[in-house]
Design a protein around this motif. Structure first.
Motif, mmCIF file in Angstrom:
data_model
loop_
_atom_site.group_PDB
_atom_site.id
_atom_site.type_symbol
_atom_site.label_atom_id
_atom_site.label_comp_id
_atom_site.label_asym_id
_atom_site.label_seq_id
_atom_site.Cartn_x
_atom_site.Cartn_y
_atom_site.Cartn_z
ATOM 1 N N GLU A 200 0.810 -1.214 0.000
ATOM 2 C CA GLU A 200 0.000 0.000 0.000
ATOM 3 C C GLU A 200 0.845 1.266 0.000
ATOM 4 O O GLU A 200 0.337 2.367 -0.225
ATOM 5 N N ASP A 203 0.514 3.478 -3.187
ATOM 6 C CA ASP A 203 -0.656 4.353 -3.287
ATOM 7 C C ASP A 203 -0.483 5.588 -2.419
ATOM 8 O O ASP A 203 -0.799 6.710 -2.832
ATOM 9 N N ILE A 246 -2.150 -2.218 -7.578
ATOM 10 C CA ILE A 246 -2.230 -1.036 -6.714
ATOM 11 C C ILE A 246 -1.749 0.210 -7.453
ATOM 12 O O ILE A 246 -2.385 1.271 -7.418
ATOM 13 N N SER A 250 -4.014 3.517 -8.537
ATOM 14 C CA SER A 250 -3.652 4.816 -7.980
ATOM 15 C C SER A 250 -3.304 5.819 -9.074
ATOM 16 O O SER A 250 -3.702 6.991 -9.017
#
Length: 396
Positions: A200, A203, A246, A250
């Motif tokens: 993560e 992002d 991801i 994004s």
């Protein structure tokens, strides 16, 4: 340069490491050997283009500066992340245009900046005011890429202590300074950390990059360049797929404008799995318990942490070993401690392996040894660093 490159041998279907060992008479050699599968690099490039079609991969040369690898990636169409004059010289020697290069070292010697200027390598990162003043004096025509700090909570090699400014306060101040000096800021960059495990983090960093873009546009800059750094795995395509999902989501949300060029700096992603290191056991020693039963076998190899296995110290890598004995599945396994060849007690490769009872002269293979190994290896204690044999599939 290409005429000086070593021979590449070709294979069909699948690279057979055991057959190469037999054909190369490695039992008679005392020097360790790298087996490089160039088709592994090519497959990684094709996978990247499939999963991250909008992101241009700029290979991080520091990961493995083998000219054969650099030439292949140049021919495939990759860009390059260079950190020094010599890396620039290597890449430019393969007719790579300067537009395909980012000088991604925020703190560069003046002579290296001069070389970049001479060769029109304009894109370069910056993360502090002293470097902005240096660029104003020595390379005012360059394109400043403001590097901010946005690290993953888990990474094999964190980088934030050394590089990257604060995204909220420092990045805006640097752009204001650049504006006052009539310098050009074209974008921003980050690096979540080499070998990123907190997916993560990409992002989170891309969101910060969008805010920096907005401020740059308020200053009148044409912000059209985003560098999402590295951190991509070299031997786990499933993990890479998750990162790609991801990043794509994004980017689509925060940078939908196709005019923004987006690059990344993959290093280990391309080359880690391409190299298998073959080492010979040149000595062994047995440790027995009080009852006289064999407890641990210690093996001494012809390469160690001052050579290819420096990745254990500097890249925090956990290595795995493969043996080449027949009927190995049915042989008893023993706790095995593996040492490198030098006289330094720090030269320990592994103490957690369970291997059959091996003898002097037997070979061990170590896969995934292409990243942050050879460029850092040294002939400490007079032991030679490995040579490399290159292979490529006739078609992939």
């Amino acid at each position: 340069m290409s005429s000086e490159l070593p021979e590449i041998k070709y294979y069909e279907r699948e690279l057979n490491v055991r057959q190469i060992i037999e054909d190369s008479n490695l039992q008679d050699l005392d020097q360790a050997l790298n087996i490089c599968d160039l088709s592994s690099v090519e497959r990684k490039y094709q996978l990247w283009k499939k999963l991250l079609p909008r992101i241009m991969p700029c290979y991080a040369v520091k990961c493995n500066d083998d000219p054969v690898l650099v030439k292949l990636l140049a021919e495939l169409g990759a860009g390059f992340d260079c950190a020094s004059k010599n890396e620039l010289k290597l890449v430019l020697g393969f007719d790579v245009s300067p537009e395909r290069i980012i000088f991604a070292n925020p703190c560069r010697p003046v002579s290296h900046l001069d070389y970049a200027k001479e060769n029109r390598v304009a894109n370069g990162t910056v993360d502090n005011e002293f470097e902005v003043y240096k660029l104003h004096k020595h390379y005012p025509e360059s394109n400043l890429i403001v590097r901010f700090k946005s690290e993953a909570k888990e990474a094999q090699c964190p980088l934030g202590d050394k590089f990257g400014c604060d995204a909220d306060a420092d990045a805006t101040a640097l752009m204001l300074l650049a504006k006052s000096l009539d310098l050009t800021v074209t974008g921003t960059s980050f690096h979540v950390g080499s070998g990123c495990s907190e997916l993560e983090a990409y992002d989170r960093a891309i969101k910060k990059a969008k805010n920096i873009f907005k401020f740059g546009e308020l200053l009148g800059y044409d912000m059209d360049f985003l560098d999402i750094g590295g951190g991509f795995p070299g031997s786990d395509d499933e993990k890479f797929q998750k990162i790609a999902d991801i990043v794509n989501t994004s980017v689509e949300k925060h940078f939908p404008d196709e005019r923004v060029q987006i690059i990344a700096e993959p290093g280990r992603y391309f080359v880690a799995a391409a190299f298998t290191l073959i080492c010979k056991i040149h000595a062994r020693r047995e440790i027995r318990n009080e009852a006289g039963k064999l407890d641990t076998v210690m093996y001494y190899l012809n390469d160690g942490v001052y050579g290819s296995f420096n990745c254990i110290l500097y890249d925090h890598q956990v290595v795995t070993a493969q043996h080449y004995l027949d009927d190995a599945e049915n042989l008893p396994k023993f706790k095995s401690l593996i040492w490198g060849p030098s006289c330094d007690a720090l030269d320990k490769i592994s103490e957690d392996l369970r291997l059959p009872n091996l003898n002097r002269g037997d070979l061990l293979g170590f896969p995934n040894m292409g990243a942050y190994t050879m460029p850092i290896a040294s002939p400490f204690n007079g032991f030679e660093i490995p040579k490399t044999l290159y292979f490529r599939a006739i078609q992939i």
